[in-house]
Design a protein around this motif. Structure first.
Motif, short mmCIF file in Angstrom:
data_model
loop_
_atom_site.label_atom_id
_atom_site.label_comp_id
_atom_site.label_asym_id
_atom_site.label_seq_id
_atom_site.Cartn_x
_atom_site.Cartn_y
_atom_site.Cartn_z
N UNK A 99 16.80 1.14 -10.46
CA UNK A 99 16.74 2.30 -9.79
C UNK A 99 17.84 2.75 -8.90
N UNK A 100 18.88 1.72 -8.75
CA UNK A 100 20.09 1.71 -8.30
C UNK A 100 20.03 2.45 -7.03
N UNK A 101 19.44 2.20 -5.87
CA UNK A 101 19.15 2.92 -4.58
C UNK A 101 18.05 3.72 -4.58
N UNK A 102 17.41 4.25 -5.49
CA UNK A 102 16.25 5.13 -5.35
C UNK A 102 15.09 4.15 -4.98
N UNK A 103 14.15 4.63 -4.32
CA UNK A 103 13.06 3.63 -3.87
C UNK A 103 12.27 3.35 -5.15
N UNK A 104 11.68 2.38 -5.28
CA UNK A 104 10.47 1.93 -6.35
C UNK A 104 9.41 2.47 -5.75
N UNK A 105 8.83 3.32 -6.74
CA UNK A 105 7.42 4.03 -6.47
C UNK A 105 6.19 3.19 -7.25
N UNK A 106 5.34 2.82 -6.31
CA UNK A 106 4.06 1.77 -6.75
C UNK A 106 2.94 2.28 -6.39
N UNK A 107 2.21 2.69 -7.41
CA UNK A 107 0.89 3.29 -7.18
C UNK A 107 -0.33 2.30 -7.71
N UNK A 108 -1.41 1.93 -6.93
CA UNK A 108 -2.51 1.14 -7.27
C UNK A 108 -3.35 2.08 -7.36
N UNK A 109 -3.98 2.66 -8.48
CA UNK A 109 -4.56 3.86 -8.99
C UNK A 109 -6.21 3.71 -8.93
N UNK A 110 -6.56 2.44 -8.67
CA UNK A 110 -8.14 2.30 -8.40
C UNK A 110 -8.34 1.16 -7.29
N UNK A 111 -7.79 1.58 -6.06
CA UNK A 111 -7.42 0.37 -5.03
C UNK A 111 -8.92 -0.09 -4.34
N UNK A 112 -10.16 0.62 -4.66
CA UNK A 112 -11.16 0.00 -4.08
C UNK A 112 -11.05 0.04 -2.57
N UNK A 113 -11.51 -1.11 -1.90
CA UNK A 113 -11.39 -1.05 -0.59
C UNK A 113 -10.15 -1.73 0.16
N UNK A 114 -8.95 -1.72 -0.67
CA UNK A 114 -7.73 -1.95 -0.45
C UNK A 114 -7.25 -3.33 -0.55
N UNK A 134 10.89 0.03 -1.52
CA UNK A 134 9.52 0.20 -2.01
C UNK A 134 8.60 1.26 -1.39
N UNK A 135 8.11 2.19 -2.11
CA UNK A 135 7.01 2.94 -1.61
C UNK A 135 5.83 2.59 -2.31
N UNK A 136 4.65 2.77 -1.38
CA UNK A 136 3.46 2.41 -1.94
C UNK A 136 2.45 3.48 -1.82
N UNK A 137 1.54 3.64 -2.83
CA UNK A 137 0.62 4.57 -2.71
C UNK A 137 -0.77 3.76 -3.29
N UNK A 138 -1.75 4.44 -3.03
CA UNK A 138 -3.00 3.97 -3.44
C UNK A 138 -4.18 4.93 -3.40
N UNK A 139 -4.94 4.82 -4.46
CA UNK A 139 -6.05 5.95 -4.47
C UNK A 139 -7.15 5.26 -4.97
N UNK A 140 -8.40 6.07 -4.93
CA UNK A 140 -9.74 5.55 -5.63
C UNK A 140 -10.81 6.85 -5.66
N UNK A 141 -11.71 6.48 -6.55
CA UNK A 141 -12.48 7.47 -6.77
C UNK A 141 -13.54 7.62 -5.56
#
Length: 273
Positions: A99-114, A134-141
Protein backbone atom coordinates in the motif's frame (compact mmCIF):
# COMPACT_ATOMS: atom_id res chain seq x y z
CA UNK A 1 -40.06 -29.30 24.09
CA UNK A 2 -40.58 -26.87 21.22
CA UNK A 3 -43.01 -28.37 18.70
CA UNK A 4 -41.78 -29.44 15.27
CA UNK A 5 -43.85 -26.76 13.52
CA UNK A 6 -42.25 -24.07 15.66
CA UNK A 7 -38.75 -25.41 15.07
CA UNK A 8 -39.45 -25.42 11.33
CA UNK A 9 -40.58 -21.79 11.58
CA UNK A 10 -37.32 -20.83 13.31
CA UNK A 11 -35.24 -22.66 10.71
CA UNK A 12 -37.08 -20.99 7.82
CA UNK A 13 -36.80 -17.56 9.44
CA UNK A 14 -33.04 -17.91 9.97
CA UNK A 15 -32.52 -19.09 6.41
CA UNK A 16 -34.55 -16.25 4.90
CA UNK A 17 -33.03 -13.48 7.03
CA UNK A 18 -29.37 -14.48 7.28
CA UNK A 19 -28.79 -17.59 5.16
CA UNK A 20 -28.29 -19.66 8.31
CA UNK A 21 -28.46 -23.44 8.11
CA UNK A 22 -30.50 -24.55 11.14
CA UNK A 23 -31.32 -28.20 11.81
CA UNK A 24 -34.96 -28.14 12.91
CA UNK A 25 -34.43 -31.53 14.58
CA UNK A 26 -32.02 -30.03 17.13
CA UNK A 27 -34.71 -29.11 19.62
CA UNK A 28 -32.30 -28.65 22.53
CA UNK A 29 -30.11 -26.16 20.64
CA UNK A 30 -33.08 -24.08 19.53
CA UNK A 31 -34.65 -24.12 22.99
CA UNK A 32 -31.41 -23.26 24.81
CA UNK A 33 -30.71 -20.33 22.48
CA UNK A 34 -34.25 -18.94 22.58
CA UNK A 35 -35.16 -19.44 26.25
CA UNK A 36 -33.14 -16.38 27.46
CA UNK A 37 -34.56 -14.26 24.65
CA UNK A 38 -38.13 -15.30 25.46
CA UNK A 39 -37.64 -14.38 29.13
CA UNK A 40 -36.06 -11.06 28.19
CA UNK A 41 -39.00 -10.20 25.95
CA UNK A 42 -41.58 -11.09 28.60
CA UNK A 43 -42.79 -14.48 27.33
CA UNK A 44 -43.36 -17.41 29.65
CA UNK A 45 -41.59 -19.88 27.35
CA UNK A 46 -39.86 -20.21 23.96
CA UNK A 47 -43.02 -21.91 22.71
CA UNK A 48 -45.14 -18.86 23.52
CA UNK A 49 -42.52 -16.58 21.98
CA UNK A 50 -42.33 -18.50 18.70
CA UNK A 51 -46.07 -19.02 18.57
CA UNK A 52 -46.70 -15.28 18.80
CA UNK A 53 -44.42 -14.63 15.85
CA UNK A 54 -45.66 -17.58 13.82
CA UNK A 55 -49.22 -16.30 14.18
CA UNK A 56 -48.19 -12.83 13.02
CA UNK A 57 -48.55 -11.24 16.44
CA UNK A 58 -44.98 -9.97 16.86
CA UNK A 59 -42.95 -7.12 15.40
CA UNK A 60 -39.92 -7.36 13.16
CA UNK A 61 -37.56 -6.68 16.05
CA UNK A 62 -38.63 -9.97 17.65
CA UNK A 63 -38.04 -11.85 14.41
CA UNK A 64 -34.49 -10.52 14.37
CA UNK A 65 -34.08 -11.41 18.04
CA UNK A 66 -34.64 -15.06 17.11
CA UNK A 67 -32.19 -14.93 14.20
CA UNK A 68 -29.52 -13.22 16.28
CA UNK A 69 -29.88 -15.72 19.12
CA UNK A 70 -29.53 -18.71 16.81
CA UNK A 71 -26.57 -17.11 14.99
CA UNK A 72 -24.67 -16.49 18.23
CA UNK A 73 -21.07 -17.52 17.40
CA UNK A 74 -18.51 -19.40 19.45
CA UNK A 75 -15.94 -16.76 20.31
CA UNK A 76 -12.63 -16.69 22.12
CA UNK A 77 -9.44 -14.64 22.18
CA UNK A 78 -6.68 -15.65 19.76
CA UNK A 79 -8.65 -18.59 18.41
CA UNK A 80 -6.21 -20.59 16.27
CA UNK A 81 -3.28 -18.55 17.56
CA UNK A 82 -1.05 -19.40 14.60
CA UNK A 83 -3.48 -17.54 12.32
CA UNK A 84 -2.97 -14.30 14.24
CA UNK A 85 0.80 -14.79 14.19
CA UNK A 86 0.63 -15.15 10.41
CA UNK A 87 -1.59 -12.08 10.06
CA UNK A 88 0.53 -9.76 12.21
CA UNK A 89 3.99 -10.97 11.21
CA UNK A 90 3.47 -11.77 7.54
CA UNK A 91 0.14 -10.84 5.93
CA UNK A 92 -0.34 -7.32 7.31
CA UNK A 93 3.34 -6.26 6.90
CA UNK A 94 3.16 -7.46 3.27
CA UNK A 95 0.02 -5.40 2.74
CA UNK A 96 1.67 -2.36 4.38
CA UNK A 97 4.52 -2.57 1.87
CA UNK A 98 2.10 -3.00 -1.04
CA UNK A 99 0.00 0.00 0.00
CA UNK A 100 3.08 2.26 0.06
CA UNK A 101 1.93 4.65 2.77
CA UNK A 102 -1.84 4.22 2.51
CA UNK A 103 -3.40 2.63 5.61
CA UNK A 104 -4.20 -1.08 5.45
CA UNK A 105 -7.95 -1.51 5.98
CA UNK A 106 -8.96 -4.60 7.97
CA UNK A 107 -12.56 -5.73 8.52
CA UNK A 108 -13.72 -8.44 10.92
CA UNK A 109 -17.04 -9.16 9.20
CA UNK A 110 -18.66 -11.35 11.86
CA UNK A 111 -16.96 -10.18 15.03
CA UNK A 112 -19.39 -11.62 17.58
CA UNK A 113 -18.60 -10.21 21.01
CA UNK A 114 -15.29 -8.75 19.86
CA UNK A 115 -12.61 -11.27 20.81
CA UNK A 116 -11.31 -11.72 17.24
CA UNK A 117 -10.85 -8.06 16.35
CA UNK A 118 -9.52 -7.18 19.80
CA UNK A 119 -6.99 -10.03 19.58
CA UNK A 120 -5.72 -8.52 16.35
CA UNK A 121 -5.80 -4.99 17.74
CA UNK A 122 -3.73 -5.94 20.80
CA UNK A 123 -1.12 -7.71 18.67
CA UNK A 124 -0.92 -4.74 16.30
CA UNK A 125 -0.57 -2.36 19.25
CA UNK A 126 2.32 -4.49 20.51
CA UNK A 127 4.08 -4.35 17.11
CA UNK A 128 5.75 -0.93 16.77
CA UNK A 129 6.40 -1.32 13.03
CA UNK A 130 2.63 -1.40 12.41
CA UNK A 131 1.80 1.68 14.48
CA UNK A 132 -0.48 4.08 12.58
CA UNK A 133 -0.51 1.89 9.47
CA UNK A 134 -3.67 -0.18 10.02
CA UNK A 135 -7.36 0.78 10.24
CA UNK A 136 -9.63 -1.73 11.99
CA UNK A 137 -13.35 -2.21 11.36
CA UNK A 138 -15.73 -4.77 12.87
CA UNK A 139 -19.33 -5.78 12.28
CA UNK A 140 -21.85 -8.39 13.30
CA UNK A 141 -25.45 -9.34 12.69
CA UNK A 142 -26.32 -9.08 16.39
CA UNK A 143 -26.87 -5.71 18.05
CA UNK A 144 -26.43 -7.29 21.49
CA UNK A 145 -23.11 -8.85 20.51
CA UNK A 146 -21.92 -5.49 19.19
CA UNK A 147 -22.94 -3.76 22.41
CA UNK A 148 -20.89 -6.21 24.45
CA UNK A 149 -17.96 -5.93 22.04
CA UNK A 150 -17.91 -2.15 22.23
CA UNK A 151 -18.03 -2.23 26.03
CA UNK A 152 -14.81 -4.25 26.13
CA UNK A 153 -15.94 -5.96 29.35
CA UNK A 154 -15.32 -9.69 29.72
CA UNK A 155 -15.68 -12.30 32.45
CA UNK A 156 -12.79 -14.24 33.91
CA UNK A 157 -13.92 -17.29 31.95
CA UNK A 158 -13.87 -15.31 28.70
CA UNK A 159 -10.38 -13.85 29.17
CA UNK A 160 -8.98 -17.21 30.21
CA UNK A 161 -10.02 -18.71 26.86
CA UNK A 162 -6.89 -18.18 24.78
CA UNK A 163 -5.56 -14.94 26.27
CA UNK A 164 -1.96 -15.12 27.60
CA UNK A 165 -1.48 -13.76 31.12
CA UNK A 166 1.00 -11.13 29.95
CA UNK A 167 -1.50 -9.80 27.41
CA UNK A 168 -4.24 -9.71 30.04
CA UNK A 169 -2.03 -7.68 32.39
CA UNK A 170 -0.89 -5.32 29.64
CA UNK A 171 -4.26 -4.47 28.12
CA UNK A 172 -6.98 -5.13 30.74
CA UNK A 173 -7.93 -3.77 34.14
CA UNK A 174 -9.74 -5.81 36.80
CA UNK A 175 -13.14 -4.41 37.79
CA UNK A 176 -14.80 -6.60 40.40
CA UNK A 177 -15.41 -9.96 38.75
CA UNK A 178 -14.87 -8.54 35.25
CA UNK A 179 -11.94 -7.46 33.09
CA UNK A 180 -12.14 -4.21 31.12
CA UNK A 181 -10.11 -3.70 27.95
CA UNK A 182 -8.08 -0.49 27.82
CA UNK A 183 -9.64 2.52 26.06
CA UNK A 184 -6.58 2.65 23.80
CA UNK A 185 -7.43 -0.73 22.25
CA UNK A 186 -11.21 -0.16 22.16
CA UNK A 187 -10.72 3.11 20.30
CA UNK A 188 -8.79 1.37 17.52
CA UNK A 189 -12.02 -0.22 16.21
CA UNK A 190 -14.92 1.22 14.23
CA UNK A 191 -18.17 -0.75 14.54
CA UNK A 192 -21.26 -1.35 12.42
CA UNK A 193 -24.18 -3.80 12.29
CA UNK A 194 -23.98 -5.76 9.01
CA UNK A 195 -25.83 -8.76 7.61
CA UNK A 196 -23.38 -10.63 5.37
CA UNK A 197 -26.04 -11.70 2.89
CA UNK A 198 -26.77 -8.03 2.14
CA UNK A 199 -24.80 -5.88 -0.31
CA UNK A 200 -21.32 -5.33 1.14
CA UNK A 201 -20.14 -3.13 -1.71
CA UNK A 202 -21.47 0.03 -0.07
CA UNK A 203 -18.73 -0.17 2.58
CA UNK A 204 -15.87 0.26 0.13
CA UNK A 205 -12.89 -2.04 -0.33
CA UNK A 206 -10.61 -3.59 2.28
CA UNK A 207 -7.13 -5.05 2.24
CA UNK A 208 -7.86 -7.85 4.71
CA UNK A 209 -11.23 -9.43 5.48
CA UNK A 210 -11.79 -11.80 8.40
CA UNK A 211 -14.78 -14.13 8.02
CA UNK A 212 -13.65 -17.09 10.07
CA UNK A 213 -15.88 -20.04 10.98
CA UNK A 214 -18.97 -18.33 9.56
CA UNK A 215 -19.59 -20.07 6.25
CA UNK A 216 -20.03 -23.47 7.91
CA UNK A 217 -23.13 -22.10 9.65
CA UNK A 218 -24.74 -21.12 6.34
CA UNK A 219 -26.78 -22.92 3.68
CA UNK A 220 -24.85 -23.61 0.43
CA UNK A 221 -26.56 -20.88 -1.57
CA UNK A 222 -25.87 -18.34 1.19
CA UNK A 223 -22.23 -19.45 1.37
CA UNK A 224 -21.81 -18.79 -2.35
CA UNK A 225 -23.44 -15.37 -2.06
CA UNK A 226 -21.31 -14.33 0.91
CA UNK A 227 -18.09 -15.46 -0.78
CA UNK A 228 -19.07 -13.41 -3.82
CA UNK A 229 -19.78 -10.39 -1.64
CA UNK A 230 -16.48 -10.75 0.21
CA UNK A 231 -14.57 -10.87 -3.08
CA UNK A 232 -16.25 -7.65 -4.14
CA UNK A 233 -15.21 -6.03 -0.86
CA UNK A 234 -11.56 -7.04 -1.27
CA UNK A 235 -9.16 -4.56 -2.81
CA UNK A 236 -6.90 -5.92 -5.58
CA UNK A 237 -4.10 -7.87 -3.92
CA UNK A 238 -6.15 -8.17 -0.74
CA UNK A 239 -6.34 -11.12 1.64
CA UNK A 240 -9.27 -13.12 3.00
CA UNK A 241 -9.11 -15.11 6.26
CA UNK A 242 -11.62 -17.96 6.57
CA UNK A 243 -11.87 -20.78 9.10
CA UNK A 244 -9.20 -23.47 8.92
CA UNK A 245 -11.54 -25.89 7.11
CA UNK A 246 -13.36 -23.34 4.94
CA UNK A 247 -12.71 -22.78 1.24
CA UNK A 248 -12.99 -19.64 -0.89
CA UNK A 249 -12.83 -21.07 -4.42
CA UNK A 250 -12.75 -19.05 -7.63
CA UNK A 251 -9.85 -16.72 -8.29
CA UNK A 252 -8.75 -16.57 -4.64
CA UNK A 253 -5.42 -18.35 -4.15
CA UNK A 254 -4.66 -20.19 -0.87
CA UNK A 255 -1.58 -18.87 0.93
CA UNK A 256 1.09 -21.20 2.24
CA UNK A 257 0.72 -22.49 5.77
CA UNK A 258 -2.79 -23.92 5.75
CA UNK A 259 -4.21 -21.11 7.90
CA UNK A 260 -7.40 -20.52 5.92
CA UNK A 261 -5.80 -17.48 4.25
CA UNK A 262 -6.44 -16.56 0.62
CA UNK A 263 -5.14 -13.85 -1.74
CA UNK A 264 -6.94 -11.95 -4.47
CA UNK A 265 -4.60 -11.23 -7.41
CA UNK A 266 -3.67 -7.64 -8.10
CA UNK A 267 -5.15 -7.92 -11.58
CA UNK A 268 -8.39 -9.72 -10.59
CA UNK A 269 -11.31 -8.88 -12.88
CA UNK A 270 -14.36 -7.74 -10.90
CA UNK A 271 -17.86 -8.95 -11.70
CA UNK A 272 -21.13 -8.36 -9.89
CA UNK A 273 -21.66 -10.57 -6.84
Amino acid sequence: MIAAVDRAFVAALCLARAGLKVDAEKAYLIESRLAPVARREGFSSPEEFIGRLRDGGGDDRLNWAIVEAIALPESEFLRDHAVFEALVHDVIPTLVRQRAGAPVRVWSTACGTGQEIYSLAMMIADTPTLAGKVELFASDLSERSLEKAQSGVYSQFEVQRGLPARTLVRHFEKDGESFVLSPRIRQMIRWRRVNLVDDLGRFGQFDLLLCRNVLTQMAPEAQARVIGQLKQALAPGGRLALGLKEEAGGELTPLAGGFGLFALPQDAVRTAA
